[in-house]
Design an enzyme around this catalytic site. Structure first.
Site, PDB file in Angstrom:
ATOM      1  N   LYS A 129      37.558  32.779  38.575  1.00 33.86           N
ATOM      2  CA  LYS A 129      38.278  34.083  38.333  1.00 33.86           C
ATOM      3  C   LYS A 129      37.913  34.331  36.683  1.00 33.86           C
ATOM      4  O   LYS A 129      37.438  33.365  36.150  1.00 33.86           O
ATOM      5  CB  LYS A 129      39.865  33.726  38.198  1.00 33.86           C
ATOM      6  CG  LYS A 129      40.818  35.081  38.517  1.00 33.86           C
ATOM      7  CD  LYS A 129      40.786  35.331  40.086  1.00 33.86           C
ATOM      8  CE  LYS A 129      41.442  36.727  40.166  1.00 33.86           C
ATOM      9  NZ  LYS A 129      41.748  36.804  41.753  1.00 33.86           N
ATOM     10  N   ASP A 169      40.196  42.790  40.866  1.00 34.12           N
ATOM     11  CA  ASP A 169      41.599  42.435  40.549  1.00 34.12           C
ATOM     12  C   ASP A 169      42.362  43.288  39.875  1.00 34.12           C
ATOM     13  O   ASP A 169      41.802  44.680  39.955  1.00 34.12           O
ATOM     14  CB  ASP A 169      41.642  40.824  39.996  1.00 34.12           C
ATOM     15  CG  ASP A 169      42.981  40.269  40.443  1.00 34.12           C
ATOM     16  OD1 ASP A 169      43.204  39.516  41.556  1.00 34.12           O
ATOM     17  OD2 ASP A 169      44.021  40.327  39.719  1.00 34.12           O
TER      18      ASP A 169
HETATM   19  N1  GLU Z   1      41.157  39.493  43.453  1.00 31.89           N
HETATM   20  C1  GLU Z   1      41.137  39.140  44.733  1.00 31.89           C
HETATM   21  C2  GLU Z   1      42.084  37.840  45.030  1.00 31.89           C
HETATM   22  O1  GLU Z   1      42.932  37.770  44.291  1.00 31.89           O
HETATM   23  C3  GLU Z   1      39.875  39.251  45.532  1.00 31.89           C
HETATM   24  C4  GLU Z   1      38.782  38.320  44.933  1.00 31.89           C
HETATM   25  C5  GLU Z   1      37.498  38.540  45.672  1.00 31.89           C
HETATM   26  O2  GLU Z   1      37.216  39.230  46.381  1.00 31.89           O
HETATM   27  O3  GLU Z   1      36.368  37.836  45.201  1.00 31.89           O
HETATM   28  O4  GLU Z   1      41.599  37.210  45.929  1.00 31.89           O
END
Ligand code: GLU
Length: 448
Positions: A129, A169
């Site tokens: 992340k 996100d």
């Molecule tokens: N931010 C999204 C999550 O919390 C998607 C992450 C992604 O698609 O890599 O899963």
């Protein structure tokens, strides 16, 4: 909440000591460890090989300066992060969050959750992340572009389709992914579609990716309702937030026969007893980038409550889709008292430990984020598949795959909860189900 197994207590204390002040990360670790007692009793090898200690320590943490200039020529300095948490199952995968509340503890909680979530999808993706404490609110399009370019000018060296693949996100959507993709392409001289997901449809994006998190969360709760011989038909629902996840949760709830009567943003809530007008919300939020307060100007029978608490609106199904810790113990008790029988988390960790305890004790259908909102990242993995094939699939085909993935996640979580003696406890099912696959891959890869 369940007590920590005594062997896990020491590990948890160590996490607290090694990561001071990162309260959200502590919370995310504690929630997972609370489920793992029976797993380590069954398989002491995980302890001997220190799998849990290794899981709690990111493989790599990158923190960098992001300088940028606003439209007046003023210089601003933000902080950028990418936590590459675990690559046992595939390249690091997870979104980027741009929000003033971002600091290392937030990125680490999100990255930690992502490991288990990604594992549950059954796709070959590890967990990571990133993001920044940059506040996109009120910024011009040019300012957003300059920030994204500066952010990517440092981040690009850590990315790659087989290494680390970010997406969106909170605060990062198609526009931001576009600017970052452009800068990555310019610096590397590579048109490498697989380096980012959530791309635009005309340049490597996947149909259904914008809808995926919300649709997926609704599919998950639909399965949970089916187990209880129930459905969305005629149910009054609440969806907090009004961003990408919230919008497509509301849309799918309506498609499945439910009625969503309230949503929110950080300023207040909109209550529309007749059912929310999803077309208007899309226009306000996605096209015009306005606040939810403006909704009331278009519907005289809707009510805007500045600073209102959405969880006080009576409902049968609640889908928290805004941000972490938005439902506390008191909110959870209010929901249960008002007749709520299912809660599906579109956001990451939206319920506090006290809130989760209330839902567990009330034995309602409670879908934790790492299972319930996994449809977003799963569809990112579908986007990567299409990119690798240099192909693009139809909406119907892609949505069907998403639906099947969510049914699969629900089934896996349910089966494991049953196996471990608490059928329907999706917290247990998601944590154990997500953990075992990662742990076994880590054992297979040796001490790294
Ligand atoms: N931010 C999204 C999550 O919390 C998607 C992450 C992604 O698609 O890599 O899963």
């Amino acid at each position: 909440m369940a007590q920590l197994d005594e062997k896990l207590e020491g590990i948890y204390q160590d996490v607290l000591k090694r990561n001071p002040g990162e309260v959200e990360f502590h919370q995310a670790v504690q929630e997972v460890l609370e489920s793992l007692g029976p797993v380590i009793s069954k398989n002491p090898e995980y302890l001997e090989r220190k799998i849990i200690e290794r899981l709690c320590e990111p493989e790599r943490q990158i923190i960098f300066r992001v300088p940028w200039q606003d439209d007046k020529g003023q210089v601003h300095i933000n902080r950028g992060f990418r936590v590459e948490f675990n690559s046992a199952l595939g390249p690091y995968k997870g979104g980027l969050r741009f929000h003033p509340s971002v600091y290392l503890g937030i990125i680490k909680f999100l990255g930690f959750e992502q490991i288990f979530k990604n594992s549950l999808t059954g796709m070959p993706i590890g967990g990571g992340k990133g993001g920044s404490d940059f506040d996109p609110k009120g910024k011009s399009d040019d300012e957003i572009m300059r920030f994204c370019q500066s952010f990517m000018t440092e981040l690009y060296r850590h990315l790659g389709e087989h290494t680390d693949v970010p997406a969106g996100d909170i605060g990062v959507g198609g526009r931001e992914i576009g600017y970052m993709f452009g800068q990555y392409k310019r610096i590397t001289n590579r048109w490498e579609a697989g380096v980012l997901t959530g791309k635009g449809l005309k340049w490597g994006g996947s149909l259904v990716r914008p809808e995926a998190t919300g649709y997926g969360a609704t599919y998950f709760i639909n399965e949970a309702l089916k187990v209880r011989k129930n459905s969305f038909e005629g149910k009054t629902c609440l969806v907090s937030g009004s961003g990408n996840v919230a919008i497509y949760t509301i849309e799918k709830i309506h498609q499945l026969g439910g009625k969503c009567v309230a949503c929110s943003d950080s300023n207040g809530i909109i209550v529309h007893e007749k059912g929310l007008d999803i077309g208007l919300i899309k226009q306000l939020k996605e096209v015009e980038r306005r606040r939810i307060a403006d909704y009331a100007a278009y519907h005289k029978d809707a009510k805007y409550i500045p600073g209102g608490n959405i969880w006080e609106v009576p409902c049968q199904v609640a889908m928290p889709s805004a941000t972490q810790n938005e439902i506390n113990g008191k909110d959870a008790a209010t929901l249960v008292k008002n007749g709520c029988t299912a809660v599906g988390e579109g956001a990451n960790m939206p319920t506090t430990p006290e809130g989760i305890k209330v839902f567990m004790e009330a034995k309602i259908a409670y879908g934790p984020g790492k299972a319930c909102n996994a449809g977003g990242v799963a569809t990112s993995a579908l986007e990567m598949q299409q990119n690798a094939q240099r192909d693009s699939w139809s909406f119907e085909e892609t949505e069907k795959k998403l639906e099947n993935i969510m049914k699969g996640i629900h089934k896996l979580c349910y089966t494991i909860s049953d196996e471990y003696g608490d059928p329907g406890n999706y917290v247990l099912g998601a944590n154990i189900g997500g953990f075992i696959k990662v742990a076994d891959a880590m054992v297979a890869h040796g001490l790294i």
